[in-house]
Design a protein around this motif. Structure first.
Motif, short mmCIF file in Angstrom:
data_model
loop_
_atom_site.label_atom_id
_atom_site.label_comp_id
_atom_site.label_asym_id
_atom_site.label_seq_id
_atom_site.Cartn_x
_atom_site.Cartn_y
_atom_site.Cartn_z
N THR A 1 -31.95 48.77 -14.74
CA THR A 1 -32.93 49.73 -15.25
C THR A 1 -33.81 49.10 -16.31
O THR A 1 -35.03 49.27 -16.32
N ARG B 1 -19.53 59.00 -7.84
CA ARG B 1 -18.97 59.76 -8.96
C ARG B 1 -18.57 61.15 -8.54
O ARG B 1 -17.57 61.70 -9.00
N HIS C 1 -24.34 55.52 -7.04
CA HIS C 1 -23.49 55.83 -8.20
C HIS C 1 -23.21 57.32 -8.29
O HIS C 1 -22.07 57.73 -8.52
N ARG C 2 -24.23 58.14 -8.10
CA ARG C 2 -24.03 59.59 -8.14
C ARG C 2 -23.11 60.05 -7.03
O ARG C 2 -22.23 60.90 -7.24
N TYR D 1 -28.76 54.08 -8.06
CA TYR D 1 -28.48 55.32 -8.76
C TYR D 1 -27.90 56.37 -7.81
O TYR D 1 -26.95 57.09 -8.15
N GLY E 1 -22.28 51.80 -11.20
CA GLY E 1 -22.56 52.28 -12.55
C GLY E 1 -22.69 51.16 -13.56
O GLY E 1 -23.50 51.24 -14.49
N LEU F 1 -33.06 49.88 -7.24
CA LEU F 1 -32.58 50.64 -8.39
C LEU F 1 -32.38 52.12 -8.04
O LEU F 1 -31.38 52.74 -8.43
N ALA F 2 -33.33 52.69 -7.28
CA ALA F 2 -33.20 54.09 -6.89
C ALA F 2 -31.97 54.31 -6.01
O ALA F 2 -31.21 55.27 -6.20
N LEU G 1 -26.31 49.61 -13.49
CA LEU G 1 -27.48 50.45 -13.79
C LEU G 1 -28.18 50.09 -15.10
O LEU G 1 -29.42 49.99 -15.12
#
Length: 230
Positions: free
Chosen positions: A140, A185, A181-182, A178, A133, A174-175, A136
């Motif tokens: 980004t 989380r 991170h999701r 993410y 996180g 980057l994808a 990002l």
């Protein structure tokens, strides 16, 4: 008005329903109906309310284990903001061509250092998902600016498609960053305290629920009051 009709109207009032007739006039002249009304109100309150169970006071223990809040170090944050503004100014100067690269070799080293830093960051996120996180926003912003500049360079004929293909790695990174991170989380989200199968809710029992070990009270029904009519 008969006592039965009065008590029927009182029962409707207690249930929050429309009263067929007003019982007030009869209540003023009938002591038995006033006593019945007071008893019905006490019964209703007994069914809806009960003393709260005793709960130990844990305030002292919680405060003892809670660390004191640390002071906000605004000095470091202001210094970091100033450095960030300076870095942004340097970046815009390079993008707008107001500065000149004195050494093409050094420019290549700078680009290589950045790519190495991106790779180290992605590898760190793979090993420690909690750091994903924090990376990002930086990555980004980099990918968004890179794609915009690359599109302009491609339209102007200043770059080839084969050279642009090397940027696919950072876009894919980057994808995946993410996604990691999701996933991190959502991992470890506490389950509900109770499920729908046992009829309990996370907020605890309602005022209508009986105390542990006590039978559930019967609902207060208007039809039962008429049987005790005088």
């Amino acid at each position: 008005m008969r006592c039965e009709e009065c008590r029927e109207a009182l029962s409707a009032r207690l249930d929050g329903e429309a009263e067929p007739v007003s019982p007030d006039a009869h209540l003023a002249s009938c002591a038995e109906c006033r006593e019945w009304s007071a008893g019905a109100e006490r019964l209703r309150r007994t069914m809806l309310l009960r003393p709260a169970p005793p709960v130990p006071d844990l305030t002292a223990a919680i405060l003892e284990r809670t660390p004191a809040p640390s002071g906000e170090r605004w000095g470091w944050r202001i210094a970091l903001a100033l450095v960030a503004i300076g870095q942004l100014g340097l970046a815009f100067a390079q993008l707008l061509g107001t500065t000149h690269a004195h050494d093409g070799v050094h420019l290549g080293h700078e680009s290589g250092a950045w790519n190495l830093a991106v790779g180290i960051g992605l590898l760190t996120a793979a090993a420690r998902p909690g750091t994903a996180g924090g990376q990002l926003p930086l990555l980004t912003g980099f990918v968004a600016v890179l794609l915009g500049l690359s599109a302009g360079d491609l339209a102007a004929g200043q770059v080839t498609l084969s050279r642009l293909a090397t940027h696919l790695l950072v876009v894919l990174g980057l994808a995946l960053l993410y996604a990691v991170h999701r996933g991190h989380r959502g991992h470890g989200t506490p389950l509900p305290a109770a499920t729908a199968d046992d009829g309990a809710t996370t907020s605890g029992s309602t005022v209508d629920d009986p105390a542990p070990g006590q039978p559930r009270p019967r609902p207060f029904r208007r039809q039962a009051h008429g049987r005790h009519a005088a």
